[in-house]
Enzyme design. Structure first.
Site, short mmCIF file in Angstrom:
data_model
loop_
_atom_site.label_atom_id
_atom_site.label_comp_id
_atom_site.label_asym_id
_atom_site.label_seq_id
_atom_site.Cartn_x
_atom_site.Cartn_y
_atom_site.Cartn_z
CB SER A 114 0.50 -28.96 25.14
OG SER A 114 0.11 -30.34 25.24
CG HIS A 115 -0.94 -31.35 21.77
ND1 HIS A 115 -1.37 -30.83 22.94
CD2 HIS A 115 -1.94 -31.22 20.71
CE1 HIS A 115 -2.49 -30.21 22.80
NE2 HIS A 115 -3.08 -30.59 21.36
CG ASP A 278 2.80 -33.75 25.40
OD1 ASP A 278 3.38 -34.20 26.31
OD2 ASP A 278 1.90 -32.95 25.72
CG ASP A 280 3.55 -30.26 28.18
OD1 ASP A 280 3.11 -31.01 27.21
OD2 ASP A 280 2.85 -29.53 28.90
CG ASP A 282 1.08 -32.52 29.71
OD1 ASP A 282 1.34 -32.92 28.35
OD2 ASP A 282 0.60 -31.59 30.11
NE ARG A 283 -2.17 -33.53 25.05
CZ ARG A 283 -3.13 -33.30 24.39
NH1 ARG A 283 -3.32 -34.11 23.09
NH2 ARG A 283 -4.11 -32.35 24.42
CE LYS A 377 -2.34 -33.71 29.41
NZ LYS A 377 -2.98 -32.41 29.49
C1 G16 Z 1 -4.97 -29.99 27.78
C2 G16 Z 1 -5.32 -30.04 29.02
C3 G16 Z 1 -6.21 -31.43 29.09
C4 G16 Z 1 -7.14 -31.64 27.82
C5 G16 Z 1 -6.58 -31.50 26.49
C6 G16 Z 1 -7.59 -31.29 25.45
O1 G16 Z 1 -3.83 -30.84 27.51
O2 G16 Z 1 -4.51 -30.15 30.02
O3 G16 Z 1 -6.84 -31.69 30.17
O4 G16 Z 1 -7.76 -32.72 27.72
O5 G16 Z 1 -5.79 -30.00 26.58
O6 G16 Z 1 -8.31 -30.11 25.60
P1 G16 Z 1 -9.05 -29.61 24.28
O7 G16 Z 1 -9.84 -30.56 23.91
O8 G16 Z 1 -9.89 -28.47 24.85
O9 G16 Z 1 -8.22 -29.16 23.03
P2 G16 Z 1 -2.58 -30.21 26.84
O10 G16 Z 1 -1.51 -31.58 26.84
O11 G16 Z 1 -2.83 -29.57 25.83
O12 G16 Z 1 -2.06 -29.36 28.05
#
Ligand code: G16
Length: 544
Positions: A114-115, A278, A280, A282-283, A377
């Site tokens: 992800s990010h 971000d 991938d 999705d954000r 997302k």
């Molecule tokens: C993932 C999840 C999201 C979550 C986020 C933050 O996002 O898919 O549903 O809100 O992590 O999680 P945490 O607060 O546990 O760090 P992504 O975009 O990282 O895949």
């Protein structure tokens, strides 16, 4: 004949999936057998995969191409019938979700952290999505984890690398591999959902859009959708060439890592609309000229205006938000007379509600917004819904946001992150507060009275499953709320997140700086937990 090899391995103890799949540093994944053990555990835990279709792609970060080849060889050895893989091993997370649904695949493997940053010593991740296109729910990730603890072998085909850079069909043994265009299907889906003519007409008036792809996966998607299909000036799409290291940056669309975009949007000659996505895809980050829209407000505003886009013209049936997301959307649901659901952090908890037709829009404070068009997302979807709304209302982002606040009140919101904490210190903070929850109601802190305190438990209204210990909630008289939670996506140490909010009905107070408007709650958070005393940190590392 392609030989199938059976390789003996020992279990790795640390393969418990977090909020979104298994995320670790690249050197951890590079240990002999580590990646293979996790992938085999996925295959061993999903029933009936023989002859089925698997979708495969990733965000293009360092190690993506290597693991794509590993998954292809292992999928063939485990008897999959067909794999759809994005050209170059690329698929954004929402595009992968769409492909799983479109092709009725058994599931998909998405390679992304992800990010989080990418590179030889940075982060990598593997997540499994189920047949509805969404992240594997808790019962599936628990089964995968249980299997990692007993695994003794993995299966792999002894075949050469597949050419993933040419569109077309190839074979490993009996398994067919289709290398597909990662962008086309997704771009078509967006064009079906939104009024591209209206958005094009808005852009033709001179309305300026800038999008920062952060050197991540959305670059090619943004070029196709914004530039080719909507007529946005190509120079306004920034950092659109994906890089294995994201240009050395964190592909995290927040005010810290997208600071350049933020500065530009706050300048006198700012474009009308700025956005970022971000690693991938999705954000999303949404910024109007001179105004940042918090993800929680964005969800509420999109919900109140979704009917202006063709896909949601008949109205939305319900909204879901993760528990720490502000309650701004709840006020919209109430006004619309539709269902509102509060789920634990993690997109996987929205899947049942979406599948059951109970909600249309979902959102999280962590910069995620999406709808029932996929089961993830979706960053570009959020940008396009905003643009569709702007194209119909012909107002500035600033006016749309302030009118929304005038009608529903403003929910001041901020999140304070303390990163890379010693795990024991983080546990001391959470346990210290968790053990006192029952005694807090009625106490007063700096003029704020605690009304209720609990540890969030979610009961899924569709399948009755229960998720406990999903964050500590402190509710104050007058509507203020503080939530404490440990992140489940980090790869080193523990990250403590403190989420703070309060509602302000009076428009005369809506212009205040959120940190100042929330100062009494920020102080209350410190006196409840003693973060500074326990960790020695006097300020959060990241404020969003
Ligand atoms: C993932 C999840 C999201 C979550 C986020 C933050 O996002 O898919 O549903 O809100 O992590 O999680 P945490 O607060 O546990 O760090 P992504 O975009 O990282 O895949």
């Amino acid at each position: 004949m392609t030989a199938i090899e059976t390789i003996s391995i020992r279990p790795f103890e640390d393969q418990k999936p977090g909020t979104s799949g298994l995320r670790k540093k690249v050197p951890v994944f590079r240990q002999p057998g580590y990646t293979e053990a996790f992938i085999q555990a996925i295959f061993d835990s999903i029933e009936g995969h023989r002859g089925q279709t698997l979708v495969l792609g990733g965000d293009g970060r360092f190690y993506n191409r290597t693991v794509i080849q590993t998954v292809l060889r292992m999928a063939a050895a485990n008897g999959f019938g067909r794999v759809l893989v994005g050209r170059g091993g690329i698929l954004s997370t929402p595009a992968a979700s769409h492909l799983i649904r479109k092709h009725a695949a058994l599931g998909g493997i998405i390679l992304s952290a992800s990010h989080n940053p990418g590179g030889p010593n940075e982060d990598f991740g593997i997540k499994y999505n189920i047949g509805n296109g969404g992240p594997a729910p808790d019962n599936v990730t628990s089964a995968i984890y249980a299997r990692t603890q007993t695994i003794e072998r993995y299966l792999i085909a002894g075949s050469p690398d597949v050419d993933i850079d040419q569109l077309g069909t190839q074979q490993i043994g009996d398994m067919q591999i289709d290398v597909i265009d990662p962008v086309a299907d997704y771009a078509d889906l967006m064009q079906d959902l939104f009024d591209f003519d209206a958005i094009r007409a808005l852009i033709a008036t001179g309305f300026q859009i800038t999008f920062d792809a952060m050197h991540a996966v959305t670059g090619p998607y943004a070029k196709e959708i914004f530039v080719r299909r909507l007529g946005v000036d190509a120079d306004l799409i920034r950092n659109a060439e994906p890089s294995e290291t994201f240009g050395g940056h964190h592909p995290d669309p927040n005010l810290v890592h997208a600071a350049e975009l933020y500065q530009r949007m706050m300048s006198d000659d700012a474009p009308d609309f700025g956005a970022a996505s971000d690693g991938d895809g999705d954000r999303n980050l949404i910024i109007g000229k001179g105004i940042f829209v918090t993800p929680s407000d964005s969800l509420a505003i999109l919900a109140a205006n979704a009917h202006l886009a063709p896909a949601y013209r008949a109205g939305i049936v319900g909204i879901a938000r993760s528990m720490p997301t502000s309650q701004a959307a709840d006020r919209v649901a109430e006004a619309l007379g539709i269902e509102m659901h509060e789920t634990p952090t993690g997109w996987k908890y929205f899947g049942n509600l979406l599948d059951a037709g109970r909600v249309t829009l979902c959102g999280e404070e962590s910069a995620g917004t999406g709808s029932d068009h996929v089961r993830e997302k979706d960053g570009l979807w959020a940008v396009l819904l905003w643009l569709n709304i702007l194209a119909v209302r012909r107002q500035s982002v600033h006016d749309i946001v302030t009118e929304h606040w005038a009608r529903f009140g403003r929910t001041f919101y901020t999140r304070h992150d303390y990163e890379n904490l010693d795990a024991a210190a983080a546990a001391q903070i959470m346990d210290g507060l968790g053990n006192r929850l029952d005694s807090l109601a009625g106490q007063t802190l700096g003029g704020l009275t605690i009304q209720q305190a609990d540890s969030f438990t979610y009961r899924d209204p569709v399948d009755g499953s229960v998720a406990e210990n999903q964050g500590l909630r402190i509710f104050f008289a007058g509507g203020g709320r503080i939530v404490f939670r440990l992140s489940g996506t980090g790869t080193s140490g523990a990250t403590l997140r403190v989420y703070l909010e309060r509602h302000e009905a009076d428009p005369a107070n809506h212009d205040r700086d959120p940190q100042e408007a929330l100062a009494p709650l920020i102080e209350a958070a410190e006196s409840l937990t003693g973060i500074a005393t326990i960790t020695g940190r006097t300020a959060p590392d990241v404020v969003t």
